[in-house]
Design a protein around this motif. Structure first.
Motif, PDB file in Angstrom:
ATOM      1  N   TYR A  20       0.963  -1.312   0.182  1.00 47.25           N
ATOM      2  CA  TYR A  20       0.062  -0.048  -0.499  1.00 47.25           C
ATOM      3  C   TYR A  20       0.671   1.131   0.010  1.00 47.25           C
ATOM      4  O   TYR A  20       2.223   1.063   0.328  1.00 47.25           O
ATOM      5  N   VAL A  21       0.630   1.828  -1.379  1.00 43.35           N
ATOM      6  CA  VAL A  21       1.049   3.407  -0.781  1.00 43.35           C
ATOM      7  C   VAL A  21      -0.044   4.368  -0.821  1.00 43.35           C
ATOM      8  O   VAL A  21      -0.882   4.544  -1.422  1.00 43.35           O
ATOM      9  N   LYS A  22       0.327   5.808  -0.452  1.00 42.14           N
ATOM     10  CA  LYS A  22      -1.223   6.645  -0.603  1.00 42.14           C
ATOM     11  C   LYS A  22      -0.089   7.779  -0.566  1.00 42.14           C
ATOM     12  O   LYS A  22       0.813   8.621  -0.041  1.00 42.14           O
ATOM     13  N   GLY A  23      -1.048   9.300  -1.092  1.00 41.61           N
ATOM     14  CA  GLY A  23      -0.875  10.525  -0.829  1.00 41.61           C
ATOM     15  C   GLY A  23      -1.989  10.972  -0.466  1.00 41.61           C
ATOM     16  O   GLY A  23      -2.648  10.805  -1.126  1.00 41.61           O
ATOM     17  N   HIS A  63       1.724  13.134  -6.358  1.00 42.20           N
ATOM     18  CA  HIS A  63       3.593  13.163  -6.922  1.00 42.20           C
ATOM     19  C   HIS A  63       3.512  12.421  -5.157  1.00 42.20           C
ATOM     20  O   HIS A  63       4.873  11.846  -5.525  1.00 42.20           O
ATOM     21  N   ARG A  64       2.578  12.842  -4.286  1.00 38.11           N
ATOM     22  CA  ARG A  64       3.522  11.977  -2.726  1.00 38.11           C
ATOM     23  C   ARG A  64       3.488  11.041  -2.956  1.00 38.11           C
ATOM     24  O   ARG A  64       3.877   9.586  -2.257  1.00 38.11           O
ATOM     25  N   MET A  65       2.262  10.383  -3.177  1.00 42.90           N
ATOM     26  CA  MET A  65       1.993   9.527  -3.321  1.00 42.90           C
ATOM     27  C   MET A  65       3.225   7.788  -4.516  1.00 42.90           C
ATOM     28  O   MET A  65       3.919   7.260  -4.230  1.00 42.90           O
ATOM     29  N   VAL A  66       3.369   8.798  -5.628  1.00 42.90           N
ATOM     30  CA  VAL A  66       4.442   8.134  -6.395  1.00 42.90           C
ATOM     31  C   VAL A  66       5.534   8.084  -5.465  1.00 42.90           C
ATOM     32  O   VAL A  66       6.997   7.349  -5.567  1.00 42.90           O
ATOM     33  N   GLU A  67       6.099   9.495  -4.808  1.00 43.58           N
ATOM     34  CA  GLU A  67       7.257   9.580  -4.310  1.00 43.58           C
ATOM     35  C   GLU A  67       7.337   8.654  -2.860  1.00 43.58           C
ATOM     36  O   GLU A  67       8.608   8.247  -3.192  1.00 43.58           O
ATOM     37  N   ALA A  69       6.112   5.869  -3.024  1.00 42.60           N
ATOM     38  CA  ALA A  69       5.999   3.819  -4.050  1.00 42.60           C
ATOM     39  C   ALA A  69       7.695   4.219  -4.640  1.00 42.60           C
ATOM     40  O   ALA A  69       8.495   2.801  -4.498  1.00 42.60           O
ATOM     41  N   LYS A  70       8.473   5.298  -4.940  1.00 42.77           N
ATOM     42  CA  LYS A  70       9.876   4.865  -5.617  1.00 42.77           C
ATOM     43  C   LYS A  70      10.672   4.925  -4.182  1.00 42.77           C
ATOM     44  O   LYS A  70      11.064   3.868  -5.091  1.00 42.77           O
ATOM     45  N   ALA A  71      10.545   5.088  -3.272  1.00 50.28           N
ATOM     46  CA  ALA A  71      11.325   5.274  -1.769  1.00 50.28           C
ATOM     47  C   ALA A  71      11.189   3.368  -1.979  1.00 50.28           C
ATOM     48  O   ALA A  71      11.971   2.728  -1.022  1.00 50.28           O
ATOM     49  N   LYS A  72      10.238   2.964  -2.205  1.00 54.53           N
ATOM     50  CA  LYS A  72       9.881   1.671  -1.289  1.00 54.53           C
ATOM     51  C   LYS A  72      10.398   0.870  -3.169  1.00 54.53           C
ATOM     52  O   LYS A  72      10.400  -0.239  -2.605  1.00 54.53           O
ATOM     53  N   GLY A  73      10.726   1.344  -3.935  1.00 58.05           N
ATOM     54  CA  GLY A  73      11.796   0.836  -4.852  1.00 58.05           C
ATOM     55  C   GLY A  73      10.434  -0.144  -6.592  1.00 58.05           C
ATOM     56  O   GLY A  73      11.180  -0.738  -7.229  1.00 58.05           O
ATOM     57  N   ALA A  74       9.158   0.704  -5.943  1.00 63.47           N
ATOM     58  CA  ALA A  74       8.355   0.218  -7.000  1.00 63.47           C
ATOM     59  C   ALA A  74       8.733   0.766  -8.168  1.00 63.47           C
ATOM     60  O   ALA A  74       9.059   1.892  -8.423  1.00 63.47           O
ATOM     61  N   ASN A  75       8.334   0.747  -9.379  1.00 59.80           N
ATOM     62  CA  ASN A  75       8.404   0.837 -10.821  1.00 59.80           C
ATOM     63  C   ASN A  75       6.544   1.335 -11.223  1.00 59.80           C
ATOM     64  O   ASN A  75       6.583   1.554 -12.462  1.00 59.80           O
TER      65      ASN A  75
END
Length: 106
Positions: A20-23, A63-67, A69-75
């Motif tokens: 799960y990711v969120k922004g 943008h916050r959700m994408v950041e 996800a990126k920090a967790k290694g997702a593409n």
């Protein structure tokens, strides 16, 4: 970063589910916008200043959700959703959320 509302992406396979990711962001109304909104309520029409404010809020939440996800290694993010709610008088929260994944071309 690929972001989709579906659970699968044609031509890709989910190699890893990260989770799960969120922004989110909370926006408040500006007194000038309130006056404009009140006048528009009398005569009708689009309230462009509110529309612009909400567009920027959606962009910030995404943008916050994408950041995250990126920090967790997702593409990629699958199953993305967006919601809004009133958190107090004259303030609204925009939240975007989904499942961060690593996808690979089939």
């Amino acid at each position: 970063m690929m972001i989709v509302t579906t659970e699968q992406v044609a031509g890709y396979a989910v190699a890893e589910v990260i989770g799960y990711v969120k922004g989110s962001t909370i926006q408040t109304k500006h007194i000038g916008r309130d006056i404009t909104a009140g006048l528009k309520g009398l005569v009708g029409g689009e309230i462009k200043s509110y529309n612009e404010m909400m567009t920027e809020a959606r962009k910030l939440a995404m943008h916050r959700m994408v950041e995250e996800a990126k920090a967790k290694g997702a593409n990629a993010i699958i199953g993305m959703r967006m919601q809004t709610s009133t958190v107090m008088a004259n303030a609204a929260e925009i939240i975007t959320y989904g499942t961060a994944v690593v996808i690979e071309k089939k």
